[in-house]
Design an enzyme around this catalytic site. Structure first.
Site, PDB file in Angstrom:
ATOM      1  N   HIS A  66       7.556 -27.167   2.865  1.00  0.00           N
ATOM      2  CA  HIS A  66       6.784 -28.253   2.274  1.00  0.00           C
ATOM      3  C   HIS A  66       5.669 -27.708   1.392  1.00  0.00           C
ATOM      4  CE1 HIS A  66       8.795 -31.338   4.729  1.00  0.00           C
ATOM      5  NE2 HIS A  66       8.895 -30.351   5.606  1.00  0.00           N
ATOM      6  N   GLU A  75       0.834  -1.196   0.000  1.00  0.00           N
ATOM      7  CA  GLU A  75       0.000   0.000   0.000  1.00  0.00           C
ATOM      8  C   GLU A  75       0.870   1.248   0.000  1.00  0.00           C
ATOM      9  OE1 GLU A  75      -4.221   0.313   1.832  1.00  0.00           O
ATOM     10  OE2 GLU A  75      -2.877   1.184   3.337  1.00  0.00           O
ATOM     11  N   LYS A 123     -13.951   1.372  -4.058  1.00  0.00           N
ATOM     12  CA  LYS A 123     -14.950   1.720  -3.037  1.00  0.00           C
ATOM     13  C   LYS A 123     -16.085   2.532  -3.649  1.00  0.00           C
ATOM     14  CE  LYS A 123     -13.105   3.537   0.685  1.00  0.00           C
ATOM     15  NZ  LYS A 123     -12.109   4.202   1.578  1.00  0.00           N
TER      16      LYS A 123
END
Length: 543
Positions: free
Chosen positions: A384, A353, A504
């Site tokens: 793994h 950000e 938004k």
């Protein structure tokens, strides 16, 4: 201002890169026996080994010359002086003031902000002690046993990371949960086994209007009142971290239990502000102040240390080296401590950000790569999972290993096994295994290519004595200031986040289109229109 890539210091690095880009770490170590001891730095309880990077002393000299040409020292000083270096929002950037000692002087517009900071910290401490001691009771008179922090972004990622990282030091009589996602499942699962009469919600939103946070807060309010029945209960079961007293009061929270912070604190840099209230309740004020002390120690190191011994500066310059000259796009954060399981997610916001920008401070498009992609998983789980690609894949990633000498939970030889793996992985990435070495072990010739490791894959290692509040503070501050260093070189603003706004705004338009009882008039692109219609059909709504 001179374009970054036109600077002679940048061009010197380009020439140097072409001279050493094919030199293997095996050769660098063989030709320089003292490399492993020399290419290290230490501060605030952290030991930083950067010897396994594809650099020479000349690389570091050239990177520091670039930093000096980009006025990094002046930019650091400007931040600590309280200048408005967040130009797009005309704000000072002073998260360092949040952890300054009580007697310090840090000015914003001529006023010392440190007394205000400590006034809030003192109020937080008093409230935290009330909750921890059982003196703060819920509406029915029961003591608080459950803390639920409701926030998103910096109001969630910092607190949840700090709580998980320092859970060992927390009050185990308290259950601490975090709700951030507007997905109702997040709230439902966080509260499923909690007693409303024993639950305190911390609603963290500076404006008290953040969509996700206030949606969850209203749901929490309804959940509590369904059990407690009286509107007066809200004031005993909710507190706010906000600066909007009117909205806080309208919600039913006593503004005496509203903890504020300032516009010179960015969300992703706010975990040591009032946003850390849940952390302080969980750990206690004394441990929280140890956390602040660790931050401050690294802040002072960053502010005062010469660049060639400065951990955040070296770390940031190495990131520049790989992003802009080697073309590396990702950084793997590999903490060999399970308490740091949320640290990679925290760094994703802090780094991506901050430096995910494509224009310079003057608004010109950049002509070079900026922010890296951060990801990771605690060891040994990652070994793994994705380490296969790190060792034998076609893509290079920069790896940061983080480990501690002393375990918090000593069980048999677990910790020695854990740390042996960390040291081994960094060694294997750097030096690999040649085909000749593989054949010498008796591997069939046809299988040898599959069991050969090219090596020459760079990594940093951060080592501390043990994971403590102070160590965590220093570690987070190191990455904060590394991000600042990168942003200064790239000439971008690490302290705004306009990229979150467009989505938004569009979501606000789509919400009524999803919820309307009649078929909405859709004017998006054909793909979005079709997805909205499909969603409405699946929900049994007219489309």
């Amino acid at each position: 201002m001179t374009v970054l890539t036109h600077r002679p210091e940048w061009r010197a690095l380009e020439t140097h890169y072409h001279a050493i880009c094919n030199v293997h770490l095996r050769q660098l170590f063989a030709e320089d026996p003292g490399r492993g001891e020399r290419l290290t730095a230490e501060a605030a309880g952290l030991f930083f080994d950067y010897a396994k990077n594809r650099i020479t002393d000349e690389t570091l000299r050239l990177l520091i010359a670039l930093a000096e040409a980009c006025d990094l020292r002046a930019r650091i000083d400007a931040m600590f002086r309280g200048e408005r270096i967040n130009a797009t929002e005309n704000r000072a950037v002073l998260h360092v003031a949040l952890r300054a000692p009580r007697g310090a002087v840090i000015l914003v517009d001529g006023a010392n902000v440190v007394p205000e900071v400590h006034a809030v910290l003192d109020r937080m401490a008093a409230f935290a002690e009330q909750v921890r001691s059982g003196r703060w009771t819920g509406f029915t008179g029961k003591p608080i046993r459950n803390i639920v922090n409701i926030g998103i972004g910096g109001s969630d990622l910092g607190p949840v990371m700090a709580y998980e990282a320092l859970r060992y030091y927390s009050d185990r009589n308290l259950t601490v949960r975090f709700v951030s996602n507007v997905d109702g499942s997040d709230f439902a699962e966080a509260t499923r086994d909690l007693d409303p009469a024993e639950t305190l919600f911390i609603v963290a939103s500076k404006t008290f209007t953040t969509l996700e946070t206030m949606t969850n807060a209203r749901t929490a309010r309804a959940w509590a009142l369904a059990a407690l029945g009286d509107e007066a209960a809200v004031a005993r079961h909710f507190v706010a971290v906000s600066t909007n007293a009117a909205e806080v009061a309208k919600f039913g929270i006593d503004t005496a239990n509203m903890f504020g912070f300032w516009d010179w604190v960015g969300g992703r840099y706010s975990m040591t502000s009032a946003i850390g209230l849940s952390t302080m309740i969980a750990l206690g004020p004394e441990r929280f102040h140890e956390l602040l002390a660790g931050f401050h120690a690294m802040d002072e190191h960053f502010r005062t240390a010469p660049f060639d011994r400065n951990l955040p500066v070296i770390h940031g310059l190495l990131t520049i080296w790989y992003a802009n000259f080697f073309g590396i796009e990702t950084v793997a954060i590999l903490p060999y401590d399970n308490y740091l399981k949320r640290f990679p997610a925290y760094l994703q916001q802090l780094t991506m950000e901050s430096n995910g920008k494509s224009v310079t401070l003057s608004g010109a498009p950049v002509s070079y790569q900026t922010g890296m992609i951060y990801w990771g998983e605690p060891g040994t789980n990652g070994q793994h999972s994705f380490y296969q690609l790190l060792h034998q894949g076609t893509r290079l990633a920069l790896c940061d290993f983080i480990g501690f000498a002393e375990p918090l939970n000593p069980l048999g030889n677990h910790h020695d096994l854990l740390m042996a793996n960390m040291f081994a992985q960094a060694e294997a990435l750097a030096f690999g295994k040649t085909t000749e070495e593989t054949l010498a072990e008796g591997t069939p010739e046809w299988l040898a290519p599959h069991r050969t490791f090219a090596g020459n894959r760079p990594s940093n290692t951060l080592l501390a004595e043990r994971l403590t509040p102070a160590t965590l503070g220093a570690l987070v501050a190191l990455y904060e200031h590394s991000v600042f260093t990168q942003g200064a070189i790239w000439d971008i603003n690490p302290f705004d986040q306009w990229g979150v706004e467009l989505g938004k705004a569009l979501a606000g338009r789509i919400v009524p289109e999803l919820m309307s009882e009649s078929a909405p008039h859709l004017a998006h692109d054909s793909s979005t229109n079709a997805l909205i219609r499909r969603y409405r059909t699946l929900r049994g709504r007219v489309s």
